[in-house]
Scaffold this motif. Structure first.
Motif, mmCIF file in Angstrom:
data_model
loop_
_atom_site.group_PDB
_atom_site.id
_atom_site.type_symbol
_atom_site.label_atom_id
_atom_site.label_comp_id
_atom_site.label_asym_id
_atom_site.label_seq_id
_atom_site.Cartn_x
_atom_site.Cartn_y
_atom_site.Cartn_z
ATOM 1 N N ASP A 52 0.631 -1.216 -0.013
ATOM 2 C CA ASP A 52 -0.088 -0.025 0.272
ATOM 3 C C ASP A 52 0.551 1.287 -0.096
ATOM 4 N N ALA A 53 1.960 1.082 0.831
ATOM 5 C CA ALA A 53 2.761 2.388 0.720
ATOM 6 C C ALA A 53 3.445 2.531 -0.594
ATOM 7 N N HIS A 54 3.723 1.594 -1.276
ATOM 8 C CA HIS A 54 4.460 1.719 -2.640
ATOM 9 C C HIS A 54 3.347 2.373 -3.519
ATOM 10 N N ARG A 55 2.231 1.710 -3.553
ATOM 11 C CA ARG A 55 1.049 2.375 -4.380
ATOM 12 C C ARG A 55 0.823 3.571 -4.086
ATOM 13 N N SER A 56 0.823 4.062 -2.961
ATOM 14 C CA SER A 56 0.573 5.602 -2.635
ATOM 15 C C SER A 56 1.817 6.411 -2.987
#
Length: 139
Positions: A52-56
């Motif tokens: 999720d951190a990479h996507r954001s």
């Protein structure tokens, strides 16, 4: 019927007393599997949070961007140059050897010698291209 229902409970208590309160193998396995499940859940949650951190942040899953068409064209041009220089060196070597054999009237000895020399020259050309730093086309 009531007498029969009491018997297993009584037998179970007797077995527990004989063991001295030690857990059975099934109980140990169950505890281990619960521990493994807890670890698995913890790792899954950490991976989900990282994804999720990479996507954001707007990056791809692998952290690499797709190659641009210009860089693909440059890579294909370099590959074509390497291939053509190697093949040309082998063909020129073979032709020179064949011509010498034809003029001298010998067996294909010169053809083989010059074919191998052409292959060596081709490898040398590929090596020279490979060690040249990128962006130094004018040198």
């Amino acid at each position: 019927m009531a007498g029969r229902g009491e018997q297993p409970d009584k037998d179970q208590r007797e077995q527990d007393e004989r063991r001295g309160g030690e857990p059975t193998e099934d109980e140990r396995r169950e505890r281990e599997s619960e521990g493994l499940r807890a670890r698995f859940d913890k790792l899954s949650n950490a991976l989900d949070a990282q994804r999720d951190a990479h996507r954001s942040a707007g990056t791809s899953n692998l952290g690499q961007e797709a190659p641009s068409p210009a860089s693909m064209g440059n890579a294909m041009g370099l590959a074509f140059r390497v291939l053509s220089e190697f093949v040309a060196a082998v063909i020129v070597g073979a032709f020179i050897g064949w011509w010498i054999d034809r003029v001298a009237g010998t067996t294909p000895a010169f053809l083989i010698i010059f074919l191998l020399m052409g292959a060596a020259a081709g490898f040398w050309n590929v090596y020279r291209i490979a060690i040249k730093p990128p962006g130094s086309e004018g040198r």
